[in-house]
Write a protein that holds these residues in place. Structure first.
Motif, mmCIF file in Angstrom:
data_model
loop_
_atom_site.group_PDB
_atom_site.id
_atom_site.type_symbol
_atom_site.label_atom_id
_atom_site.label_comp_id
_atom_site.label_asym_id
_atom_site.label_seq_id
_atom_site.Cartn_x
_atom_site.Cartn_y
_atom_site.Cartn_z
ATOM 1 N N ALA A 50 -9.141 -2.006 56.032
ATOM 2 C CA ALA A 50 -7.858 -1.317 56.228
ATOM 3 C C ALA A 50 -7.997 0.200 56.256
ATOM 4 C CB ALA A 50 -6.887 -1.734 55.127
ATOM 5 N N THR A 52 -10.498 1.867 53.910
ATOM 6 C CA THR A 52 -10.979 2.226 52.569
ATOM 7 C C THR A 52 -11.899 3.443 52.602
ATOM 8 O OG1 THR A 52 -11.395 -0.166 52.563
ATOM 9 C CG2 THR A 52 -11.728 1.010 50.492
ATOM 10 N N THR A 53 -12.861 3.402 53.525
ATOM 11 C CA THR A 53 -13.865 4.465 53.593
ATOM 12 C C THR A 53 -13.208 5.777 54.022
ATOM 13 O OG1 THR A 53 -15.278 2.681 54.371
ATOM 14 C CG2 THR A 53 -16.203 4.899 54.447
ATOM 15 N N TRP A 54 -12.276 5.679 54.932
ATOM 16 C CA TRP A 54 -11.540 6.851 55.407
ATOM 17 C C TRP A 54 -10.781 7.501 54.237
ATOM 18 C CZ3 TRP A 54 -7.251 6.412 59.786
ATOM 19 C CH2 TRP A 54 -7.010 7.670 60.307
ATOM 20 N N TYR A 194 -2.595 2.758 57.474
ATOM 21 C CA TYR A 194 -3.644 3.238 58.397
ATOM 22 C C TYR A 194 -3.000 3.835 59.649
ATOM 23 C CZ TYR A 194 -7.763 2.807 61.514
ATOM 24 O OH TYR A 194 -8.792 3.045 62.390
ATOM 25 N N THR A 228 -12.557 14.516 58.212
ATOM 26 C CA THR A 228 -12.283 13.078 58.055
ATOM 27 C C THR A 228 -11.817 12.445 59.368
ATOM 28 O OG1 THR A 228 -10.072 13.562 57.210
ATOM 29 C CG2 THR A 228 -11.812 13.212 55.577
ATOM 30 N N SER A 229 -12.033 13.158 60.479
ATOM 31 C CA SER A 229 -11.741 12.535 61.774
ATOM 32 C C SER A 229 -12.792 11.444 61.993
ATOM 33 C CB SER A 229 -11.820 13.567 62.898
ATOM 34 O OG SER A 229 -13.172 13.942 63.091
ATOM 35 N N MET A 233 -16.738 11.702 60.831
ATOM 36 C CA MET A 233 -17.275 10.728 59.864
ATOM 37 C C MET A 233 -18.393 9.898 60.485
ATOM 38 S SD MET A 233 -14.045 9.531 57.509
ATOM 39 C CE MET A 233 -14.913 8.091 56.910
HETATM 40 P P1 A3P Z 1 -12.666 -0.678 63.101
HETATM 41 O O1 A3P Z 1 -13.616 -1.788 62.816
HETATM 42 O O2 A3P Z 1 -11.381 -1.162 63.733
HETATM 43 O O3 A3P Z 1 -13.288 0.429 63.881
HETATM 44 P P2 A3P Z 1 -12.935 -0.114 55.604
HETATM 45 O O4 A3P Z 1 -13.449 1.240 55.309
HETATM 46 O O5 A3P Z 1 -11.758 -0.518 54.814
HETATM 47 O O6 A3P Z 1 -14.032 -1.123 55.630
HETATM 48 O O7 A3P Z 1 -12.337 -0.060 57.092
HETATM 49 C C1 A3P Z 1 -13.156 0.119 58.191
HETATM 50 C C2 A3P Z 1 -12.291 0.405 59.396
HETATM 51 O O8 A3P Z 1 -11.737 1.739 59.261
HETATM 52 C C3 A3P Z 1 -13.106 0.404 60.685
HETATM 53 O O9 A3P Z 1 -12.207 -0.040 61.708
HETATM 54 C C4 A3P Z 1 -13.451 1.875 60.809
HETATM 55 O O10 A3P Z 1 -13.832 2.267 62.097
HETATM 56 C C5 A3P Z 1 -12.124 2.507 60.389
HETATM 57 N N1 A3P Z 1 -12.280 3.932 60.028
HETATM 58 C C6 A3P Z 1 -13.148 4.472 59.150
HETATM 59 N N2 A3P Z 1 -13.043 5.818 59.151
HETATM 60 C C7 A3P Z 1 -12.080 6.132 60.044
HETATM 61 C C8 A3P Z 1 -11.515 7.359 60.507
HETATM 62 N N3 A3P Z 1 -11.935 8.541 60.060
HETATM 63 N N4 A3P Z 1 -10.530 7.297 61.429
HETATM 64 C C9 A3P Z 1 -10.099 6.112 61.908
HETATM 65 N N5 A3P Z 1 -10.591 4.918 61.510
HETATM 66 C C10 A3P Z 1 -11.576 4.916 60.599
#
Ligand code: A3P
Length: 296
Positions: A50, A52-54, A194, A228-229, A233
């Motif tokens: 959803a 999380t890492t972002w 998101y 954080t774009s 990232m």
């Molecule tokens: P997609 O697989 O649709 O590209 P999590 O961190 O919860 O595992 O989520 C991973 C999802 O968040 C991935 O989606 C990833 O590309 C997306 N994501 C991570 N960083 C992002 C950012 N800076 N902007 C937009 N989406 C991001």
């Protein structure tokens, strides 16, 4: 099969209080059940995939004066330990957290019921990020192919069926997002989407700052937005899980930061799958005030 690291079969799911959790994590449940939160812990909680890492990168930058050199000190999974994580050859989340200095930034995918009670007892702040069910399904499918700590997804259609039935790690997307939605008015919970972050990241970072009782001048805020774009990232190896051994995650199968868009589901759902999904969605979300956008 990757030769590097210990071989382990794809995990199975075990029910913990009715929620399917992979057996690797479930085997360590005593450490989760007895986990001791600290009052200044800050939790980022999500259903998998959803954002999380972002959110983790954003909050870590906020806690480090928006200085990217400071947030590049370590890989994301060390800076923001994953509470319930267990995998062969990688430190457990609970071990990393026991040794982490305060204030700790903690990642978890637990449902509102499974998150250790001490987070609530200590009035810890919790940021929940929700993402629309269709894009999560697609992202989860690709992630399940590359992450050996998840059950084998099978074909896209097989995975979608399991996902709709809640027969995936962390269970039903519906229960997860709705369970946390019940907590949205708790002053210690911030519920983010998101899609809102995609639409206007600066606005959502302002919401996070307010929630954390912080205020940054405009150019500092702009710096956080920049770093954080998706593009930034993706180029920052400290945002990725690329140092996790390939026997746990194989980025050649699918990258961790894959597409980062809203609406990729349209490239995967057939018309029939979409109709079936919409029908089930309506039933499961009936009566809820929780609404998602599946396109921007
Ligand atoms: P997609 O697989 O649709 O590209 P999590 O961190 O919860 O595992 O989520 C991973 C999802 O968040 C991935 O989606 C990833 O590309 C997306 N994501 C991570 N960083 C992002 C950012 N800076 N902007 C937009 N989406 C991001």
């Amino acid at each position: 099969m990757d030769k590097e690291g210990p071989y382990f079969p794809r995990p199975t799911l075990e029910l913990i209080e009715g929620v399917p959790i992979i057996n690797l994590f479930a085997d360590n449940w005593a450490a989760i059940a007895s986990f001791q939160a600290r009052p200044d812990d800050l939790v980022i909680c999500t259903y998998p995939k959803a954002g999380t890492t972002w959110a983790s990168e954003i909050v870590d930058l906020i806690l480090n004066e928006a200085d990217p050199q400071k947030t590049k000190r370590e890989a994301i999974y060390i800076r923001v330990p994953f509470l319930e994580f267990v995998a062969p050859g990688v430190p457990k989340g609970t071990t990393l957290l026991a040794n982490a200095p305060s204030p700790r930034l903690i990642k978890s995918h637990l449902t509102v019921e499974l998150l250790p009670k001490t987070f609530w007892e200590n009035n810890c702040k919790i940021i929940y990020v929700a993402r629309n069910a269709k894009d999560v399904a697609v992202s989860f499918f690709y992630f399940s192919q590359m992450a050996r700590i998840l059950p084998d997804p099978g074909t896209w259609n097989e995975f979608l069926e399991k996902y709709m039935a809640g027969d995936v790690s962390y269970g039903s997307w519906y229960d997860h997002v709705k369970g946390w939605w019940e907590k949205r008015n708790d002053p210690n919970v911030l519920y983010l989407f998101y899609e809102d972050m995609k639409e206007d990241l600066k606005r959502e970072i302002r919401r996070i700052l307010k929630f954390l009782g912080k205020d940054f001048v405009e150019d500092v805020l702009d710096r956080i937005v920049h770093h954080t774009s998706f593009k930034e990232m993706k180029q920052n190896s400290k945002s990725l899980y690329d140092k996790i051994p390939t026997h746990v995650m194989n980025h050649k199968v699918s990258p961790f930061l894959r597409k980062g868009i809203t609406g990729d589901w349209k490239n995967h759902f057939t018309v029939a799958q979409n109709e079936r999904f919409d029908e089930a969605y309506e039933k499961n979300m009936a009566g809820s005030s929780l609404h998602f956008r599946t396109e921007l």
